[in-house]
Motif scaffolding. Structure first.
Motif, PDB file in Angstrom:
ATOM      1  N   SER A   1     -22.367   6.593 -39.610  1.00  0.00           N
ATOM      2  CA  SER A   1     -23.745   6.207 -39.915  1.00  0.00           C
ATOM      3  C   SER A   1     -24.064   6.270 -41.401  1.00  0.00           C
ATOM      4  O   SER A   1     -25.183   5.946 -41.809  1.00  0.00           O
ATOM      5  CB  SER A   1     -24.717   7.129 -39.153  1.00  0.00           C
ATOM      6  OG  SER A   1     -24.531   6.996 -37.760  1.00  0.00           O
TER       7      SER A   1
ATOM      8  N   ARG B   1     -21.729   1.751 -43.225  1.00  0.00           N
ATOM      9  CA  ARG B   1     -22.662   0.688 -42.842  1.00  0.00           C
ATOM     10  C   ARG B   1     -22.595  -0.502 -43.796  1.00  0.00           C
ATOM     11  O   ARG B   1     -22.948  -1.621 -43.413  1.00  0.00           O
ATOM     12  CB  ARG B   1     -24.089   1.234 -42.752  1.00  0.00           C
ATOM     13  CG  ARG B   1     -24.348   2.053 -41.497  1.00  0.00           C
ATOM     14  CD  ARG B   1     -25.822   2.304 -41.277  1.00  0.00           C
ATOM     15  NE  ARG B   1     -26.076   3.043 -40.047  1.00  0.00           N
ATOM     16  CZ  ARG B   1     -26.216   2.501 -38.843  1.00  0.00           C
ATOM     17  NH1 ARG B   1     -26.125   1.181 -38.716  1.00  0.00           N
ATOM     18  NH2 ARG B   1     -26.458   3.241 -37.793  1.00  0.00           N
TER      19      ARG B   1
ATOM     20  N   PRO C   1     -22.389  -3.145 -40.210  1.00  0.00           N
ATOM     21  CA  PRO C   1     -23.833  -2.938 -40.084  1.00  0.00           C
ATOM     22  C   PRO C   1     -24.252  -2.129 -38.862  1.00  0.00           C
ATOM     23  O   PRO C   1     -25.317  -1.505 -38.869  1.00  0.00           O
ATOM     24  CB  PRO C   1     -24.388  -4.362 -40.010  1.00  0.00           C
ATOM     25  CG  PRO C   1     -23.373  -5.199 -40.711  1.00  0.00           C
ATOM     26  CD  PRO C   1     -22.052  -4.567 -40.366  1.00  0.00           C
ATOM     27  N   GLN C   2     -23.428  -2.118 -37.796  1.00  0.00           N
ATOM     28  CA  GLN C   2     -23.764  -1.332 -36.617  1.00  0.00           C
ATOM     29  C   GLN C   2     -23.456   0.146 -36.792  1.00  0.00           C
ATOM     30  O   GLN C   2     -23.878   0.970 -35.981  1.00  0.00           O
ATOM     31  CB  GLN C   2     -22.999  -1.859 -35.401  1.00  0.00           C
ATOM     32  CG  GLN C   2     -23.473  -3.210 -34.903  1.00  0.00           C
ATOM     33  CD  GLN C   2     -22.716  -3.649 -33.661  1.00  0.00           C
ATOM     34  OE1 GLN C   2     -21.567  -4.055 -33.751  1.00  0.00           O
ATOM     35  NE2 GLN C   2     -23.353  -3.541 -32.525  1.00  0.00           N
ATOM     36  N   GLY C   3     -22.725   0.479 -37.837  1.00  0.00           N
ATOM     37  CA  GLY C   3     -22.321   1.861 -38.015  1.00  0.00           C
ATOM     38  C   GLY C   3     -21.246   2.268 -37.032  1.00  0.00           C
ATOM     39  O   GLY C   3     -21.247   3.401 -36.531  1.00  0.00           O
TER      40      GLY C   3
END
Length: 213
Positions: free
Chosen positions: A41, A46, A50-52
């Motif tokens: 996260s 990220r 982008p979703q981590g």
């Protein structure tokens, strides 16, 4: 071509990509992302994903995400051995078997879902373990039937050689054992797993072999 895999040693999705890279004999570097420490996260991860999540495969500074999409890229870029067939009907069956694991079992049993069961619904460890085992058993039962009906003519789910479903199967059975899921009811799946584990490329991708200090 410079290839860097951002992964976590026990991540099922990362394990799938390691298997594909090894079977195709693609050289890569690895960057560990500690899921238990929450590094997925962080801003650095990220910026790539982008979703981590993990894995992220960075190819010449271009990040690729989602394990099956990464495998698709590898299959298109490094042809041998193929993970999906050029025949449309065969490919559909291979993807269907892979998605039983990647779309139906794994997403509802991963770390963030298990944590949400605890924080939102007060599930204790026993309840989370029961949740996990239920959905694994449900999915594996279906996959066992699908694998028997496919009868591809070989030990692997892909027949005489591994395919994309085999890449999904091995990590799922690894995690099933961690949660004490009984597996005797799935002889066809266990046969495919045994064939996979006998390959040195597969053994080299095992979580214990890649765990970072």
């Amino acid at each position: 071509m410079k290839i860097v895999l951002h992964d976590y040693w026990r991540s099922s999705a990362s394990y799938r990509v390691r298997l594909c890279l090894n079977l195709k004999h693609v050289a890569y570097d690895c960057v560990a992302v500690n899921l238990l420490a929450g590094e997925q996260s962080g801003a650095d991860n990220r910026a790539l994903n982008p979703q981590g999540f993990v894995p992220t495969l960075v190819v010449d500074d271009r990040p690729l995400v989602q394990s099956l999409a990464i495998i698709d890229f590898l299959d298109a870029t490094f042809k041998d051995p193929p993970m999906v067939s050029s025949d449309a009907a065969t490919r559909s069956g291979q993807l269907a078997r892979a998605l039983v694991v990647a779309a139906d079992i794994h997403p509802i049993d991963n770390l963030r879902v298990l944590k949400r069961l605890e924080t939102q619904f007060g599930a204790d460890q026993a309840a989370k373990d029961d949740w996990y085992r239920h959905w694994v058993a449900d999915g594996l039962a279906a996959l066992e039937t699908m694998a028997k009906e496919a009868l591809p003519g070989g030990e692997f789910l892909g027949g005489a050689s591994p395919d994309i479903a085999d890449l999904c199967l091995v990590p799922q059975l690894y995690n099933a054992r961690r949660f004490a899921v009984p597996l005797d009811a799935y002889p066809r799946l266990l046969m495919a797993e045994a064939a996979m584990l006998a390959l040195p490329e597969v053994a080299a991708a095992a979580p214990e072999r890649v765990k970072s200090d």
